[in-house]
Design a protein around this motif. Structure first.
Motif, PDB file in Angstrom:
ATOM      1  N   ASP A  67       5.471  14.152  -8.554  1.00 44.85           N
ATOM      2  CA  ASP A  67       5.274  13.476 -10.068  1.00 44.85           C
ATOM      3  C   ASP A  67       4.515  12.356 -10.106  1.00 44.85           C
ATOM      4  OD1 ASP A  67       7.841  15.146 -11.007  1.00 44.85           O
ATOM      5  OD2 ASP A  67       8.790  14.093  -9.354  1.00 44.85           O
ATOM      6  N   THR A  68       4.216  11.588  -9.037  1.00 48.28           N
ATOM      7  CA  THR A  68       3.468  10.325  -9.192  1.00 48.28           C
ATOM      8  C   THR A  68       2.546  10.596  -7.815  1.00 48.28           C
ATOM      9  OG1 THR A  68       5.029   9.194 -10.038  1.00 48.28           O
ATOM     10  CG2 THR A  68       3.177   7.920  -9.035  1.00 48.28           C
ATOM     11  N   VAL A  69       1.217  10.655  -7.751  1.00 49.22           N
ATOM     12  CA  VAL A  69       0.234  10.633  -6.707  1.00 49.22           C
ATOM     13  C   VAL A  69      -0.729   9.522  -6.820  1.00 49.22           C
ATOM     14  CG1 VAL A  69      -1.348  11.786  -5.488  1.00 49.22           C
ATOM     15  CG2 VAL A  69       0.499  13.183  -6.644  1.00 49.22           C
ATOM     16  N   TYR A  70      -0.682   8.774  -5.617  1.00 45.18           N
ATOM     17  CA  TYR A  70      -1.661   7.508  -5.770  1.00 45.18           C
ATOM     18  C   TYR A  70      -2.922   8.447  -4.729  1.00 45.18           C
ATOM     19  CZ  TYR A  70       1.048   3.743  -7.162  1.00 45.18           C
ATOM     20  OH  TYR A  70       1.786   2.969  -8.108  1.00 45.18           O
ATOM     21  N   ASP A  71      -3.872   8.359  -5.596  1.00 45.81           N
ATOM     22  CA  ASP A  71      -5.486   8.922  -4.952  1.00 45.81           C
ATOM     23  C   ASP A  71      -6.053   7.990  -4.297  1.00 45.81           C
ATOM     24  OD1 ASP A  71      -7.766  10.083  -4.774  1.00 45.81           O
ATOM     25  OD2 ASP A  71      -8.251   9.343  -6.928  1.00 45.81           O
ATOM     26  N   ALA A  72      -6.108   7.967  -2.737  1.00 40.18           N
ATOM     27  CA  ALA A  72      -6.655   7.068  -2.170  1.00 40.18           C
ATOM     28  C   ALA A  72      -7.642   7.886  -1.060  1.00 40.18           C
ATOM     29  CB  ALA A  72      -5.921   6.017  -1.306  1.00 40.18           C
ATOM     30  N   LEU A  73      -8.276   9.127  -1.747  1.00 44.54           N
ATOM     31  CA  LEU A  73      -9.073   9.832  -0.799  1.00 44.54           C
ATOM     32  C   LEU A  73     -10.410   9.068  -0.406  1.00 44.54           C
ATOM     33  CD1 LEU A  73      -8.276  13.095  -2.431  1.00 44.54           C
ATOM     34  CD2 LEU A  73      -6.990  12.185  -0.447  1.00 44.54           C
ATOM     35  N   PHE A  74     -10.993   9.025  -1.675  1.00 41.75           N
ATOM     36  CA  PHE A  74     -12.522   8.293  -1.331  1.00 41.75           C
ATOM     37  C   PHE A  74     -12.809   7.295  -2.444  1.00 41.75           C
ATOM     38  CE2 PHE A  74     -12.928  12.707   0.104  1.00 41.75           C
ATOM     39  CZ  PHE A  74     -13.590  12.318   1.271  1.00 41.75           C
ATOM     40  N   GLY A  75     -13.259   5.945  -1.744  1.00 45.87           N
ATOM     41  CA  GLY A  75     -13.869   5.013  -2.947  1.00 45.87           C
ATOM     42  C   GLY A  75     -15.263   5.028  -3.352  1.00 45.87           C
ATOM     43  N   PHE A  76     -15.759   3.981  -3.578  1.00 44.67           N
ATOM     44  CA  PHE A  76     -17.267   4.012  -4.290  1.00 44.67           C
ATOM     45  C   PHE A  76     -18.169   4.443  -3.039  1.00 44.67           C
ATOM     46  CE2 PHE A  76     -16.171  -0.658  -3.550  1.00 44.67           C
ATOM     47  CZ  PHE A  76     -17.084  -0.938  -2.439  1.00 44.67           C
ATOM     48  N   SER A  77     -17.778   4.598  -1.707  1.00 41.42           N
ATOM     49  CA  SER A  77     -18.777   4.773  -0.724  1.00 41.42           C
ATOM     50  C   SER A  77     -19.072   6.229  -0.840  1.00 41.42           C
ATOM     51  CB  SER A  77     -18.416   4.196   0.370  1.00 41.42           C
ATOM     52  OG  SER A  77     -17.113   4.625   0.990  1.00 41.42           O
TER      53      SER A  77
END
Length: 462
Positions: free
Chosen positions: A117-127
């Motif tokens: 239901d809720t996903v925190y997307d921390a796969l890739f940042g600005f790099s």
């Protein structure tokens, strides 16, 4: 653009500039990356805790962005949630692996992002650079089926469709590129511990506009019709009578004292008792400024050439945009193309339009401004404005403003400000802000609306 107003404007950084600034400030101030990561996670959690519901997943990549996500897991657990963890790869940088080891046995590891239901997307940042691999694409595809997606810093690979994005340190240009803007959702900003003054002073040729950046001067208590500006609108045809009428009415509601419509159309002449009507001619001396193009059909290049020779400030809109590449405007014009018109202009110039890549778009817009010697207002849900050097961005994201005639209203607003004495760069900025404010007010009052209701709100916001 006048730098006088930049003290209040939020700088927007390219991904490269953001990376360089991040590393420079860490070195200069001796900042600890682990503490910055902890603060980033705490800020993201506080800003988004009201969005969390149901089954929660943190999807973490191998770098510092993944570490931001990993740092959120204890915060979620302390708040009573039972988040699962998806690791994109077995590999990771030193900080990332350290945080994984600290979570070992304390969180359930999963391989799929489906069914949350809720996903925190921390796969890739600005790099992140290059193309997403098969594993990343499959994970993102599953994430995009989830109801609420919160991206940390930027939507990963510009492919995650976020409900909200929490930008860290500074706003990034990829969040506001018109084609990519829908991927970011609601944009929030959190500074995880960098010196605020240094962030505000970050060298950038792109800034985010707010309503406070308007510089429209108040109308004097002693002003009357001849002192409030006389605007000429060139356009209209028997098929398109509405466009010049909307521009004219918007100009009145923006403060213009007199409006003349220069047209061949008998219908336009018969339907506008508040307007001065003129047949097309090459004499623009009576006017303070002119709007050329609304409902003009095929137009008349000789009239446009006469307007340019007059030295008056101009708004070039709609049908007149078909003629602009034959002319240079000597820095006396504001061009207002929507995305489709912009693509056509750039194709005619054999210049890539740059859409879909913020740095390429910025470069292409500057080239168009330089080629035409004008200020460009690229109309979209996110408006980009440039004089060929600086770029100002207004994040509208108001679908009710995308209505027939809205562009004619904007042209009339900018024209009225030019007629009142503003220079093109100021009139473009102030006109966009007024147009957007009116759009929000109209949405509050009417929900969805027509251009006529939008004009009423222009008067209330002026």
């Amino acid at each position: 653009m006048k730098r006088l107003y930049y003290h209040s404007m939020q700088p927007i950084l390219s991904l490269t500039s953001a990376s360089d600034l991040d590393h420079a400030l860490i070195r200069e101030y001796g900042l600890q990356e682990s503490l910055l990561i902890e603060n980033a996670a705490k800020g993201a959690f506080m800003l988004t805790r009201d969005m969390i519901h149901g089954k929660v997943l943190v999807a973490a990549g191998p770098g510092n962005n993944g570490s931001d996500g990993l740092a959120m897991i204890p915060l979620l657990q302390e708040a009573g949630y039972s988040p699962d963890l998806l690791l994109l790869y077995d590999k990771g940088n030193e900080e990332n692996i350290r945080r994984r080891d600290a979570l070992r046995g304390k969180v359930r590891l999963v391989d799929s992002a489906e069914g949350y239901d809720t996903v925190y997307d921390a796969l890739f940042g600005f790099s992140f650079h290059g193309e997403a691999d098969e594993r990343t694409l499959s994970v993102i595809e599953a994430i995009n089926t989830c109801r609420t997606v919160i991206s940390l810093d930027v939507p990963s690979a510009s492919l995650v469709r976020a409900t909200a994005t929490v930008a860290f340190m500074a706003m990034k240009d990829v969040l506001y590129e018109p084609m990519l803007r829908p991927y970011a959702g609601k944009i929030l900003l959190h500074n995880p511990g960098f010196p605020e003054k240094r962030l505000q002073e970050a060298a950038s040729d792109m800034h985010l506009l707010s309503d406070d950046d308007s510089s429209i001067p108040p109308v004097s208590s002693w002003a009357y019709k001849n002192s409030r500006g006389h605007l000429c609108i060139v356009g209209g045809s028997d098929r398109y009578t509405g466009a010049p009428r909307l521009s004219a009415r918007a100009a009145f509601f923006s403060g213009a004292g007199l409006v003349t419509v220069m047209t061949d159309s008998e219908r336009v002449r018969d339907e506008n008792p508040s307007l001065i009507i003129s047949r097309p001619c090459d004499d623009f001396s009576p006017y303070g400024a002119a709007v050329i193009g609304p409902g003009w059909g095929d137009g008349d290049d000789s009239i446009l050439a006469a307007a340019i020779r007059s030295g008056k400030n101009l708004v070039i809109d709609a049908d007149a945009l078909k003629l602009v590449l034959r002319h240079k405007f000597c820095h006396h014009a504001v061009l207002t193309p929507h995305i489709g018109e912009y693509k056509h202009l750039m194709e005619s110039l054999s210049i890539p339009d740059g859409l879909g890549n913020p740095q390429s778009l910025a470069s292409s817009l500057r080239k168009l401004a330089e080629r035409t010697e004008s200020v460009i207002v690229l109309k979209s849900s996110v408006v980009w404005i440039t004089d060929g050097k600086e770029i100002l961005v207004y994040d509208g994201s108001n679908p009710s403003l995308g209505v027939a005639g809205s562009g004619d209203v904007l042209a009339g607003i900018i024209g009225a400000l030019l007629a009142a004495g503003e220079i093109p760069s100021d009139a473009a900025r102030d006109g966009v802000i007024l147009h957007q404010k009116a759009g929000r007010k109209a949405h509050e009052e009417y929900g969805f609306y027509s251009a006529e209701e939008l004009i009423l709100s222009v008067g209330r916001c002026r």
